[in-house]
Design a protein around this motif. Structure first.
Motif, PDB file in Angstrom:
ATOM      1  N   VAL A  69       0.792  -1.330   0.149  1.00  0.00           N
ATOM      2  CA  VAL A  69      -0.168   0.161  -0.045  1.00  0.00           C
ATOM      3  C   VAL A  69       0.731   1.261   0.066  1.00  0.00           C
ATOM      4  N   GLN A  70       0.393   1.991  -0.822  1.00  0.00           N
ATOM      5  CA  GLN A  70       0.966   3.545  -0.919  1.00  0.00           C
ATOM      6  C   GLN A  70       0.109   4.567  -0.485  1.00  0.00           C
ATOM      7  N   LEU A  71       0.257   5.346   0.297  1.00  0.00           N
ATOM      8  CA  LEU A  71      -1.071   6.256   0.959  1.00  0.00           C
ATOM      9  C   LEU A  71      -0.820   7.273   0.205  1.00  0.00           C
ATOM     10  N   GLN A  72      -1.749   8.390  -0.028  1.00  0.00           N
ATOM     11  CA  GLN A  72      -1.722   9.813  -0.640  1.00  0.00           C
ATOM     12  C   GLN A  72      -0.818  10.542   0.396  1.00  0.00           C
ATOM     13  N   GLY A  73       0.218  11.283  -0.336  1.00  0.00           N
ATOM     14  CA  GLY A  73       1.142  11.646   0.279  1.00  0.00           C
ATOM     15  C   GLY A  73       1.956  10.506   0.730  1.00  0.00           C
ATOM     16  N   SER A  74       3.163  10.836   1.504  1.00  0.00           N
ATOM     17  CA  SER A  74       3.769   9.824   1.734  1.00  0.00           C
ATOM     18  C   SER A  74       3.769   9.644   3.307  1.00  0.00           C
ATOM     19  N   VAL A  93      14.530  11.628   5.429  1.00  0.00           N
ATOM     20  CA  VAL A  93      13.214  11.676   4.304  1.00  0.00           C
ATOM     21  C   VAL A  93      12.884  13.029   4.290  1.00  0.00           C
ATOM     22  N   GLU A  94      13.186  13.971   5.320  1.00  0.00           N
ATOM     23  CA  GLU A  94      13.010  15.316   5.034  1.00  0.00           C
ATOM     24  C   GLU A  94      13.624  16.161   4.177  1.00  0.00           C
ATOM     25  N   GLN A  95      14.760  15.366   3.623  1.00  0.00           N
ATOM     26  CA  GLN A  95      15.625  16.187   2.948  1.00  0.00           C
ATOM     27  C   GLN A  95      15.464  15.644   1.260  1.00  0.00           C
ATOM     28  N   LEU A  96      14.649  14.537   1.195  1.00  0.00           N
ATOM     29  CA  LEU A  96      14.265  14.051  -0.173  1.00  0.00           C
ATOM     30  C   LEU A  96      13.365  15.151  -1.016  1.00  0.00           C
ATOM     31  N   SER A  97      13.375  14.998  -2.285  1.00  0.00           N
ATOM     32  CA  SER A  97      12.674  15.811  -2.964  1.00  0.00           C
ATOM     33  C   SER A  97      11.286  15.102  -3.392  1.00  0.00           C
ATOM     34  N   GLY A  98      10.461  15.822  -3.716  1.00  0.00           N
ATOM     35  CA  GLY A  98       8.875  15.013  -3.962  1.00  0.00           C
ATOM     36  C   GLY A  98       9.034  13.891  -4.442  1.00  0.00           C
ATOM     37  N   GLY A  99       9.671  13.834  -5.884  1.00  0.00           N
ATOM     38  CA  GLY A  99       9.791  12.825  -6.799  1.00  0.00           C
ATOM     39  C   GLY A  99      10.571  11.419  -5.880  1.00  0.00           C
ATOM     40  N   GLN A 100      11.812  11.664  -5.254  1.00  0.00           N
ATOM     41  CA  GLN A 100      12.569  10.816  -4.315  1.00  0.00           C
ATOM     42  C   GLN A 100      11.439  10.268  -3.323  1.00  0.00           C
ATOM     43  N   ALA A 101      10.789  11.154  -2.606  1.00  0.00           N
ATOM     44  CA  ALA A 101      10.133  10.573  -1.443  1.00  0.00           C
ATOM     45  C   ALA A 101       8.834   9.718  -1.920  1.00  0.00           C
ATOM     46  N   LEU A 145      -2.030   1.972  -5.048  1.00  0.00           N
ATOM     47  CA  LEU A 145      -1.154   3.208  -5.130  1.00  0.00           C
ATOM     48  C   LEU A 145      -2.293   4.280  -5.296  1.00  0.00           C
ATOM     49  N   ASP A 146      -2.162   5.386  -4.346  1.00  0.00           N
ATOM     50  CA  ASP A 146      -3.109   6.469  -4.117  1.00  0.00           C
ATOM     51  C   ASP A 146      -2.382   7.723  -4.519  1.00  0.00           C
ATOM     52  N   GLU A 147      -2.862   8.067  -5.911  1.00  0.00           N
ATOM     53  CA  GLU A 147      -2.401   9.380  -6.497  1.00  0.00           C
ATOM     54  C   GLU A 147      -0.704   9.439  -6.053  1.00  0.00           C
ATOM     55  N   PRO A 148      -0.208   8.587  -6.718  1.00  0.00           N
ATOM     56  CA  PRO A 148       1.239   8.304  -6.603  1.00  0.00           C
ATOM     57  C   PRO A 148       2.051   9.702  -7.207  1.00  0.00           C
ATOM     58  N   THR A 149       1.584  10.381  -8.417  1.00  0.00           N
ATOM     59  CA  THR A 149       2.485  11.154  -9.094  1.00  0.00           C
ATOM     60  C   THR A 149       1.966  12.529  -8.562  1.00  0.00           C
ATOM     61  N   SER A 150       1.081  12.613  -7.742  1.00  0.00           N
ATOM     62  CA  SER A 150       0.396  13.825  -7.202  1.00  0.00           C
ATOM     63  C   SER A 150       1.272  14.917  -6.906  1.00  0.00           C
ATOM     64  N   GLY A 151       1.616  16.134  -7.647  1.00  0.00           N
ATOM     65  CA  GLY A 151       2.245  17.111  -7.176  1.00  0.00           C
ATOM     66  C   GLY A 151       3.883  16.977  -7.674  1.00  0.00           C
ATOM     67  N   LEU A 152       4.117  16.095  -8.602  1.00  0.00           N
ATOM     68  CA  LEU A 152       5.430  15.864  -9.129  1.00  0.00           C
ATOM     69  C   LEU A 152       5.396  16.766 -10.413  1.00  0.00           C
TER      70      LEU A 152
END
Lengths: 354, 300
Positions: free
Chosen positions: B81-86, B129-137, B155-162
């Motif tokens: 499971v990947q939740l919306q936002g990480s 994790v706080e230092q990763l970019s959106g795509g890396q996260a 996967l819940d909106e895995p590419t949102s905001g990238l």
């Protein structure tokens, strides 16, 4: 690695890498230890200052040994300026000014500080009587012998260390539980954990274990620093009984944190709520100053606060030298408190903000 | 190939709002299935009930032959499971995150290096994790979802905001995951993402599925006109009217847009007139489908 071990590691790293958390649970209470332990280290009251105006035969004729004895009670200075000495008595800078004309010894004092004024009068009274007896040439009929006993009053550091340590443990455990719950809910980690085949008991167990470890680290650092010669804490033989007390106290304050975490929505509001609970509790439970002289209502209030029992128990075993019997009641009450609040927190628990 | 997921007449209300209002679909083994729709369409709520995170008001959810509700640990160890936002543990490094999630599934910690490599984050293993970019996260989040080698991945909106590059990058990764034989269920509000990745999509609006099928077939079934646009002012208005097979004409002063169902004839005529300047030909998309079904423009 097992789920319990890895989750514990994740929580522990999350704590030690959070500078704010480390500051408030370890360094902040230590600052109080330095403040209380350092400022009030020399607890004996300062000697009253007395000015000797011109020649005072009564004092000047004393043998050197007697003069030294007198210096322990009074801080004597000599002056020729009568007017200024009296002015300083009026302002409270001096406890008294003494002068002698022939057989009359006069002590000038103000009632600003009655205790000091009485001390000065008492000392001079004794000296005058002594001089009178000596003048008769007859041996004195009564004598006073001084016999020192072992000092058993609690020095400031003895009192302050268990109190502040109890408060530090309360802060650490409450913050730990409340912030974990709120941030994990907010960051969807709770939700993610629910989607993994891990038992709730494992997650709770990890949090309890980490909080207990943090509390024991706090205890070790606190006792280590208080025992340095600068502070000079003397531990009693039963001091190690503080370990079960610390663990029971951690459980009690974790349960408060869980309750706060069940209500608070953001980490900021959780921190504020925790501070609002734990800081006043420190004052009301005798963690910062003794409650012996506190009014009855405050003593009554303190009896319903878990911190009171933690602090009392710690004082008993760490510095008063009381044995295992003295911590049974505090531990029992702390555990009962923990059980009650945990049950309540479980009922109010939410996985999600929705 | 059997159905990995079987959902029948699923419903969930929040107060007065019917978040999910009678949803039925099945996902076959190895399929890449998309749930597409604007925000608030009920995608996430549907997914949460399929994952076993929420109790449906009514309806049934079967995943891998088991009921998703109540919480079923044996089923949970077979789904990723990947939740919306990480969802990450605070202040842990990328490797520690994977190790921690792995341990929840009883996975050995040495698998974390392999997972880091799979998602291309080997050089970020020691980064918090706080230092990763959106795509890396997002990629790390995917690694955490895959650490126990699940059969089905949600996967819940895995590419949102990238940004576009990070999105393409993640798409490649998602295709690989599916190609390895895993069933993938993804929600998205990006039409192009659904078209690019999914074998089949369910388009949701107001808690209902309004269309379901392979993206290409859905669009073709719409029988929508092709839109041919050229620079404005290149063509005499009198000629425009005489062009073959034109259904409608729009001119916004920048582009002249011609709708047609016979693009061959129209394009040939445009070549003849030498009017191909700024030419763009656009077939129907899922957006046109959404417009045709709901009467509303698609706004993610």
């Amino acid at each position: 690695m097992t789920a319990l071990r890895t989750l514990s590691r994740a929580m522990f790293y999350g704590f030690v890498r959070d500078r704010t958390a480390v500051f408030f649970t370890i360094l902040f209470p230590l600052m109080f230890l330095f403040l209380f332990g350092g400022i009030f280290k020399d607890q004996s009251a300062p000697r009253p200052k007395v000015a000797e105006i011109g020649q005072v035969q009564l004092l000047d004729a004393m043998p050197a040994a007697a003069r030294q004895q007198l210096a322990k009670a009074l801080d004597l200075t000599q002056t020729a300026d009568r007017a200024s000495a009296l002015e300083r008595v009026r302002k409270g800078d001096l406890a008294g000014a003494v002068e002698q004309q022939g057989g009359l010894v006069t002590i000038h004092y103000s009632v600003g500080d009655q205790v000091k004024a009485a001390t000065v009068q008492g000392v001079l009274q004794a000296l005058v009587q002594q001089a009178n007896v000596a003048a008769t040439g007859a041996p004195p009929r009564f004598r006073l012998a001084g016999q020192q006993v072992e000092d058993q009053s609690l020095k400031t550091i003895q009192f302050v260390t268990p109190g502040l340590l109890g408060w530090a443990i309360a802060t650490g455990a409450t913050f730990g539980a409340a912030l974990t719950l709120v941030t994990w809910r907010q960051k969807k980690i709770l939700r993610r954990l629910r989607l993994a085949p891990v038992r709730t008991a494992t997650v709770v167990g990890a949090r309890v274990g980490v909080s207990m470890a943090v509390a024991l680290i706090q205890t070790a650092i606190f006792i280590g620093i208080a025992r340095t010669p600068y502070f000079g804490l003397q531990l009693s033989a039963w001091w190690w009984l503080s370990v079960p007390l610390v663990l029971a106290g951690t459980l009690a304050f974790l349960s408060i944190g869980l309750l706060v975490g069940a209500f608070a929505k953001t980490p900021e509001s959780a921190s504020a709520a925790v501070n609002l609970i734990v800081l006043p509790m420190g004052f009301l439970s005798g963690a910062f100053f003794p409650l012996d002289n506190a009014p009855g209502w405050l003593q009554a209030v303190s009896k319903v606060l878990p911190l009171r029992y933690l602090v009392d128990g710690m004082k008993n075993v760490m510095v008063r030298g009381d044995g295992p019997a003295s911590i049974m009641a505090p531990i029992g009450l702390l555990l009962a408190f923990a059980l009650l609040l945990s049950l309540l927190a479980t009922r109010l628990f939410r996985w999600d903000d929705v | 190939m059997g159905n990995i997921i079987q959902i029948t007449d699923l419903r969930k209300r929040y107060g007065e709002v019917a978040a999910v209002d009678g949803v039925t679909f099945a996902v076959a083994e190895g399929e890449f299935f998309g749930i597409l729709g604007p925000n608030g369409a009920g995608k996430t709520t549907t997914l949460e009930m399929v994952e076993g995170l929420r109790e449906p008001d009514s309806g049934e959810v079967w995943v891998l032959g088991q009921r998703a509700w109540p919480r079923n640990p044996r089923l949970l160890s077979r789904i990723g499971v990947q939740l919306q936002g990480s969802a990450f543990f605070e202040r842990l490094t990328a490797r520690e995150q994977i190790e921690t999630f792995g341990a929840l599934y009883g996975v050995d910690s040495h698998r974390s290096d392999l997972m880091l490599e799979t998602v291309g984050l080997t050089d970020k293993a020691g980064t918090r994790v706080e230092q990763l970019s959106g795509g890396q996260a997002q990629r790390l989040s995917l690694a955490c979802a895959l650490v126990h080698d699940p059969e089905v991945v949600f996967l819940d909106e895995p590419t949102s905001g990238l940004d576009p590059q990070a999105r393409r990058n993640l798409w490649d990764l998602l295709r690989d995951i599916n190609r390895q034989g895993r069933t993938v269920v993804l929600t998205t509000h990006y039409m192009d993402e659904a078209e690019a990745l999914c074998d089949r999509v369910a388009i949701m609006d107001n808690g209902r599925i309004i269309e379901m099928g392979p993206p290409v077939a859905l669009v073709r079934g719409l029988d929508a006109p092709v839109r041919v646009s050229i620079s404005s002012g290149r063509l005499d208005p009198a000629l425009t009217a005489a062009l073959p097979g034109v259904d409608s004409v729009e001119d916004d002063g920048v582009s002249l847009v011609l709708s047609t169902r016979t693009p061959d004839a129209l394009l040939a005529a445009l070549v003849e007139h030498g009017a191909l300047d700024g030419l763009q030909v656009r077939g129907a998309t899922l957006e046109d489908l959404f417009l045709a079904r709901t009467g509303r423009e698609y706004r993610a």
